[in-house]
Write an enzyme that holds these catalytic residues in place. Structure first.
Site, PDB file in Angstrom:
ATOM      1  N   GLU A 127      -1.354   7.531   0.928  1.00 26.61           N
ATOM      2  CA  GLU A 127      -2.423   8.172   0.165  1.00 26.61           C
ATOM      3  C   GLU A 127      -2.002   9.520  -0.412  1.00 26.61           C
ATOM      4  OE1 GLU A 127      -3.507   8.678   4.631  1.00 26.61           O
ATOM      5  OE2 GLU A 127      -2.599   7.177   3.314  1.00 26.61           O
ATOM      6  N   GLU A 137       9.627   0.239  11.065  1.00 27.99           N
ATOM      7  CA  GLU A 137      10.580   1.353  11.110  1.00 27.99           C
ATOM      8  C   GLU A 137       9.755   2.584  11.409  1.00 27.99           C
ATOM      9  OE1 GLU A 137      12.186   4.606  10.466  1.00 27.99           O
ATOM     10  OE2 GLU A 137      12.199   4.108   8.321  1.00 27.99           O
ATOM     11  N   CYS A 159      12.502  10.616   9.320  1.00 30.15           N
ATOM     12  CA  CYS A 159      12.389   9.936  10.607  1.00 30.15           C
ATOM     13  C   CYS A 159      13.648  10.106  11.438  1.00 30.15           C
ATOM     14  CB  CYS A 159      12.084   8.460  10.392  1.00 30.15           C
ATOM     15  SG  CYS A 159      13.250   7.617   9.299  1.00 30.15           S
ATOM     16  N   GLU A 204       7.772  14.110  17.901  1.00 28.32           N
ATOM     17  CA  GLU A 204       8.249  14.185  16.524  1.00 28.32           C
ATOM     18  C   GLU A 204       7.408  15.186  15.735  1.00 28.32           C
ATOM     19  OE1 GLU A 204       9.851  11.041  13.234  1.00 28.32           O
ATOM     20  OE2 GLU A 204       7.882  10.605  14.100  1.00 28.32           O
ATOM     21  N   LYS A 244       0.844  -1.206   0.000  1.00 27.45           N
ATOM     22  CA  LYS A 244       0.000   0.000   0.000  1.00 27.45           C
ATOM     23  C   LYS A 244       0.866   1.238   0.000  1.00 27.45           C
ATOM     24  CE  LYS A 244      -1.935   2.396   3.300  1.00 27.45           C
ATOM     25  NZ  LYS A 244      -1.893   3.775   2.742  1.00 27.45           N
TER      26      LYS A 244
END
Length: 500
Positions: A195, A268, A302, A399, A192
């Protein structure tokens, strides 16, 4: 709405057209079973690029069925590693042939500067693909000397049908980071896309078909996490799930995997990486490295070095020079050469980042530069630096995933080790120092999966990548990732031989 600092940026037409917007299942582009579509937007101006097929549980079922048939009865897991590698290498050659078109499509859908895609993202994607194509015929077990009159050995076999869910910040790199080792090991895949950024993966599907990948081996679905992503994670005929994204969603993926068929999981996830600058460092070098660590890809990384710990002896000089460097970033149309500061990916991320800017102000951090949107169209945000940040502040603990740097002062190495490790995350860390003993001490003390000394954002297909604590489970890259896409089978047979 946050104040705008300059007039609207001149945004030109995109030099690429969209060719593929349907789901790719069993070797064919097809509409969603429901017929539904959703819009994908140009982050430069917020305008609609195209409508893309929206997968849901029904489409996941169809895709998993195709992947299962391809694994149980198709040629892919039964081909030699050499033969699989040749198909992947042909795919890489086709990618190079369409290099400019694919790079432009990535910029259009994600918003990152075309220069960045051409010099970082797409070359790394090709390296990942070619590296694991080379691994395909080197995946093997070993003989084991056990007690008694027996011959024992292990086999590495593909794990089966793999579900993969990738994020939007590096669509091409993440696509190849996931599919390359899984395909090399002989698995079939249901993937996937995010989006926000479905277009480049769908384009790649057409090239994989041209390269000779058998039907059903790789199925690509564009859709949303709560529907398509949840259906993949909880599907009882998916043998493994690999996810890259936020820690909160990673928890949902792991829960769904456990509640369904206890499928294998690799994750991850997020990070709040410390960038530690000791006072023996060259300040100009430290400023440039900290700038790269945070503002690369407008902070949508990240591993972004979002907590910059600067020793008190050079703190004021560092802040002054870091602010000057941030102001020199070149903002503009991502298709324009020389631009290094594009928009964030969408309205939701735009609002999130500016929301954290307001949180930082309210909590008492000192805004040194930036903090505003740029223009009134698209999702551009100024490079932002906060000083005098304290460990308890949300901008130092959560984050942000945007161009917001938090600078914190420290006195001693013992102190900074404790503070740097005082986080739920453990994905990466950076160290800037001229002293080898200090570098070694920090490297061994930091609870992080990757530590960069006097450099940052250095990745390689041969180098394992992953996190401690809530930054994930397992590793990408290196030989380690191949084991995550394989099952180990032990085989024992009696043997009569004087050479036991």
């Amino acid at each position: 709405m946050a104040p705008s600092t300059i007039s609207d940026l001149p945004i030109g037409p995109a030099p690429v057209s969209v060719k593929y917007t349907k789901l790719f299942i069993d070797g064919q582009f097809v509409d969603a079973v429901s017929g539904r579509t959703f819009e994908t937007l140009d982050p430069r101006n917020g305008e609609v690029i195209s409508k893309v097929a929206e997968a849901d549980k029904q489409d996941v079922d169809v895709a998993v069925k195709a992947a299962r048939k391809a694994f149980d009865h198709g040629p892919w897991p039964r081909l030699s590693g050499y033969a699989r590698g040749r198909i992947l290498l042909k795919f890489a050659d086709l990618l190079e042939h369409h290099f400019d078109e694919l790079a432009a499509l990535e910029t259009l859908d994600n918003g990152k500067p075309l220069d960045l895609v051409k010099y970082v993202d797409l070359p790394m994607a090709l390296r990942l693909l070619r590296s694991f194509a080379g691994f395909a015929d080197k995946i093997c077990g070993k003989t084991v000397k056990i007690d008694g009159p027996y011959h024992a050995y292990t086999l590495l076999e593909p794990i089966g049908v793999v579900g993969q869910i990738i994020p939007w910040n590096f669509p091409l790199i993440m696509f190849f980071l996931k599919i390359s080792p899984a395909l090399a090991a002989g698995n079939t895949i249901v993937l996937k896309t995010a989006e926000q950024t479905p277009l480049s993966a769908l384009f790649c599907a057409s090239l994989l078909k041209e390269a000779g990948l058998p039907p059903g081996v790789l199925n690509i679905l564009s859709g949303f996490g709560p529907t398509a992503g949840a259906a993949i994670s909880s599907h009882n005929d998916v043998d493994k799930i690999a996810f890259t994204g936020s820690t909160d969603v990673g928890k949902l993926v792991m829960e769904a995997a456990a509640k369904s068929n206890l499928k294998a999981v690799s994750l991850e996830l997020g990070g709040k990486s410390p960038m530690i600058v000791l006072d023996d460092a060259d300040v100009d070098v430290a400023v440039e490295l900290a700038h790269l660590a945070l503002f690369f890809n407008v902070g949508q990384c990240c591993v972004a070095g979002s907590r910059v710990f600067v020793q008190e002896g050079i703190y004021d000089e560092f802040l002054r020079k870091a602010a000057d460097r941030a102001k020199r970033r070149v903002t503009g149309d991502s298709f324009q050469s020389g631009v290094d500061h594009g928009p964030v990916v969408d309205q939701q991320q735009f609002d999130r980042v500016l929301g954290y800017v307001e949180i930082g102000k309210r909590e008492g951090a000192r805004l040194v530069t930036g903090g505003c949107r740029i223009g009134s169209r698209g999702f551009y945000i100024e490079p932002t630096i906060f000083a005098d940040v304290e460990d308890y502040m949300r901008i130092a603990r959560e984050e942000i995933f945007g161009p917001v740097m938090s600078v914190l002062k420290f006195r001693t190495i013992d102190e900074v080790i404790q503070r740097a490790n005082d986080t739920a995350y453990g994905l990466a860390a950076g160290i800037v120092t001229k002293d080898l003993n200090s570098a070694n001490r920090l490297t061994r003390s930091l609870r992080a999966g990757t530590v960069w000394i006097n450099c940052y954002h250095v990745f390689d297909p041969a180098l394992p990548f992953g996190g401690y604590k809530m930054s994930g489970i397992g590793r990408e890259n290196g030989k380690q990732v191949l084991y995550q896409y394989s099952q180990v089978k032990s085989v024992v047979t009696p043997v009569e031989s004087p050479w036991l």
